[in-house]
Design a protein around this motif. Structure first.
Motif, PDB file in Angstrom:
ATOM      1  N   TRP A 117       0.834  -1.205   0.000  1.00 17.88           N
ATOM      2  CA  TRP A 117       0.000   0.000   0.000  1.00 17.88           C
ATOM      3  C   TRP A 117       0.869   1.256   0.000  1.00 17.88           C
ATOM      4  N   THR A 118       1.854   1.297   0.869  1.00 18.46           N
ATOM      5  CA  THR A 118       2.720   2.477   0.986  1.00 18.46           C
ATOM      6  C   THR A 118       3.453   2.751  -0.315  1.00 18.46           C
ATOM      7  N   PHE A 119       4.036   1.721  -0.912  1.00 16.19           N
ATOM      8  CA  PHE A 119       4.806   1.945  -2.133  1.00 16.19           C
ATOM      9  C   PHE A 119       3.903   2.304  -3.309  1.00 16.19           C
ATOM     10  N   ASN A 120       2.732   1.699  -3.394  1.00 19.52           N
ATOM     11  CA  ASN A 120       1.791   2.087  -4.446  1.00 19.52           C
ATOM     12  C   ASN A 120       1.336   3.535  -4.262  1.00 19.52           C
ATOM     13  N   TYR A 121       1.127   3.924  -3.016  1.00 23.46           N
ATOM     14  CA  TYR A 121       0.755   5.304  -2.723  1.00 23.46           C
ATOM     15  C   TYR A 121       1.865   6.267  -3.137  1.00 23.46           C
ATOM     16  N   LEU A 122       3.096   5.957  -2.769  1.00 15.97           N
ATOM     17  CA  LEU A 122       4.215   6.831  -3.134  1.00 15.97           C
ATOM     18  C   LEU A 122       4.405   6.882  -4.644  1.00 15.97           C
ATOM     19  N   LEU A 123       4.201   5.767  -5.318  1.00 17.78           N
ATOM     20  CA  LEU A 123       4.309   5.754  -6.777  1.00 17.78           C
ATOM     21  C   LEU A 123       3.237   6.624  -7.428  1.00 17.78           C
ATOM     22  N   SER A 124       2.133   6.880  -6.730  1.00 16.84           N
ATOM     23  CA  SER A 124       1.089   7.742  -7.302  1.00 16.84           C
ATOM     24  C   SER A 124       1.563   9.185  -7.461  1.00 16.84           C
ATOM     25  N   PHE A 125       2.655   9.531  -6.802  1.00 17.08           N
ATOM     26  CA  PHE A 125       3.245  10.862  -6.958  1.00 17.08           C
ATOM     27  C   PHE A 125       4.221  10.914  -8.139  1.00 17.08           C
ATOM     28  N   GLY A 126       4.433   9.768  -8.773  1.00 15.70           N
ATOM     29  CA  GLY A 126       5.303   9.712  -9.947  1.00 15.70           C
ATOM     30  C   GLY A 126       6.711  10.202  -9.661  1.00 15.70           C
ATOM     31  N   LYS A 127       7.254  10.951 -10.619  1.00 12.37           N
ATOM     32  CA  LYS A 127       8.633  11.432 -10.509  1.00 12.37           C
ATOM     33  C   LYS A 127       8.783  12.610  -9.544  1.00 12.37           C
ATOM     34  N   TYR A 128       7.708  13.013  -8.900  1.00 11.29           N
ATOM     35  CA  TYR A 128       7.738  14.197  -8.041  1.00 11.29           C
ATOM     36  C   TYR A 128       8.031  13.890  -6.576  1.00 11.29           C
ATOM     37  N   VAL A 129       8.318  12.634  -6.258  1.00  5.54           N
ATOM     38  CA  VAL A 129       8.666  12.281  -4.887  1.00  5.54           C
ATOM     39  C   VAL A 129       9.957  11.469  -4.882  1.00  5.54           C
ATOM     40  N   GLU A 130      10.753  11.703  -3.855  1.00  5.66           N
ATOM     41  CA  GLU A 130      11.962  10.906  -3.621  1.00  5.66           C
ATOM     42  C   GLU A 130      11.997  10.545  -2.151  1.00  5.66           C
ATOM     43  N   ILE A 131      12.226   9.268  -1.860  1.00  2.47           N
ATOM     44  CA  ILE A 131      12.422   8.854  -0.472  1.00  2.47           C
ATOM     45  C   ILE A 131      13.854   9.207  -0.106  1.00  2.47           C
ATOM     46  N   ILE A 132      14.016  10.037   0.898  1.00  3.18           N
ATOM     47  CA  ILE A 132      15.351  10.411   1.366  1.00  3.18           C
ATOM     48  C   ILE A 132      15.879   9.345   2.332  1.00  3.18           C
ATOM     49  N   GLU A 133      15.037   8.931   3.255  1.00  2.00           N
ATOM     50  CA  GLU A 133      15.395   7.866   4.185  1.00  2.00           C
ATOM     51  C   GLU A 133      14.131   7.214   4.723  1.00  2.00           C
ATOM     52  N   PRO A 134      14.251   5.978   5.176  1.00  2.00           N
ATOM     53  CA  PRO A 134      15.440   5.149   5.342  1.00  2.00           C
ATOM     54  C   PRO A 134      15.880   4.528   4.014  1.00  2.00           C
ATOM     55  N   GLU A 135      17.110   4.139   3.963  1.00  2.00           N
ATOM     56  CA  GLU A 135      17.693   3.578   2.746  1.00  2.00           C
ATOM     57  C   GLU A 135      16.943   2.336   2.269  1.00  2.00           C
ATOM     58  N   ILE A 136      16.482   1.510   3.198  1.00  2.00           N
ATOM     59  CA  ILE A 136      15.749   0.297   2.818  1.00  2.00           C
ATOM     60  C   ILE A 136      14.487   0.647   2.034  1.00  2.00           C
ATOM     61  N   ALA A 137      13.808   1.725   2.414  1.00  2.00           N
ATOM     62  CA  ALA A 137      12.604   2.146   1.691  1.00  2.00           C
ATOM     63  C   ALA A 137      12.967   2.641   0.295  1.00  2.00           C
TER      64      ALA A 137
END
Length: 173
Positions: free
Chosen positions: A137-157
């Motif tokens: 769910w979390t990764f699908n949600y973050l992917l909904s932001f497309g190229k406009y989001v970057e996970i800074i941390e944690p590295e595993i995410a």
């Protein structure tokens, strides 16, 4: 299911039963003493005492099917100091995610995150700090932001999202 049925059950202290589908689509039958309706992150939730788990649990309304308001009543009250996040045991173990958003997606940030989670920084980007489980769910949600989001941390995410993005790219090769 009608939200008015749930409101009736809460106000009149009627036990409700339903089928619940968790974020991995596992189906379970639940019977709860509904105590509160909560709107959080664009979704309605029922907070109630789950008779199967014998604890206060949170259920997303959109994952509830075949809701029935029973004739059985209960006496339980939700404590006045109850906080949605403090009672959710799993959430306490979720990692803190630091996310960087570009201004092109800023219109969604204050709709989807609490104001104290969002910070506009001098570099012109928005930074959001949230606590989420590292699941589909979390990764699908973050992917909904497309190229406009970057996970800074944690590295595993970061690694997990990169792997999912690579799987998407493989489909189009």
């Amino acid at each position: 299911m009608k939200i008015s049925d749930i409101q009736y059950a809460i106000l009149n202290k009627h036990v409700i039963s339903f089928y619940y589908f968790n974020s991995e689509l596992r189906k379970s039958e639940r019977e709860i003493e509904p105590l509160r309706l909560v709107f959080k992150s664009h979704a309605w939730y029922i907070v109630g005492h789950c008779r199967d788990r014998e604890e206060i649990r949170i259920f997303r309304l959109s994952r509830i099917k075949h809701l029935k308001v029973t004739e059985e009543t209960f006496e339980r009250e939700l404590s006045s100091d109850y906080l949605l996040t403090s009672e959710c045991k799993e959430e306490c173990n979720f990692p803190v995610l630091k996310l960087k958003f570009s201004t092109e997606i800023a219109h969604r940030l204050y709709d989807e995150f609490q104001e104290d989670q969002v910070c506009l920084c001098d570099d012109g980007n928005y930074y959001v700090t949230v606590q989420y489980e590292l699941n589909n769910w979390t990764f699908n949600y973050l992917l909904s932001f497309g190229k406009y989001v970057e996970i800074i941390e944690p590295e595993i995410a970061r690694t997990m999202l990169k792997e999912r993005a690579a799987d998407i790219v493989k489909i189009y090769m």
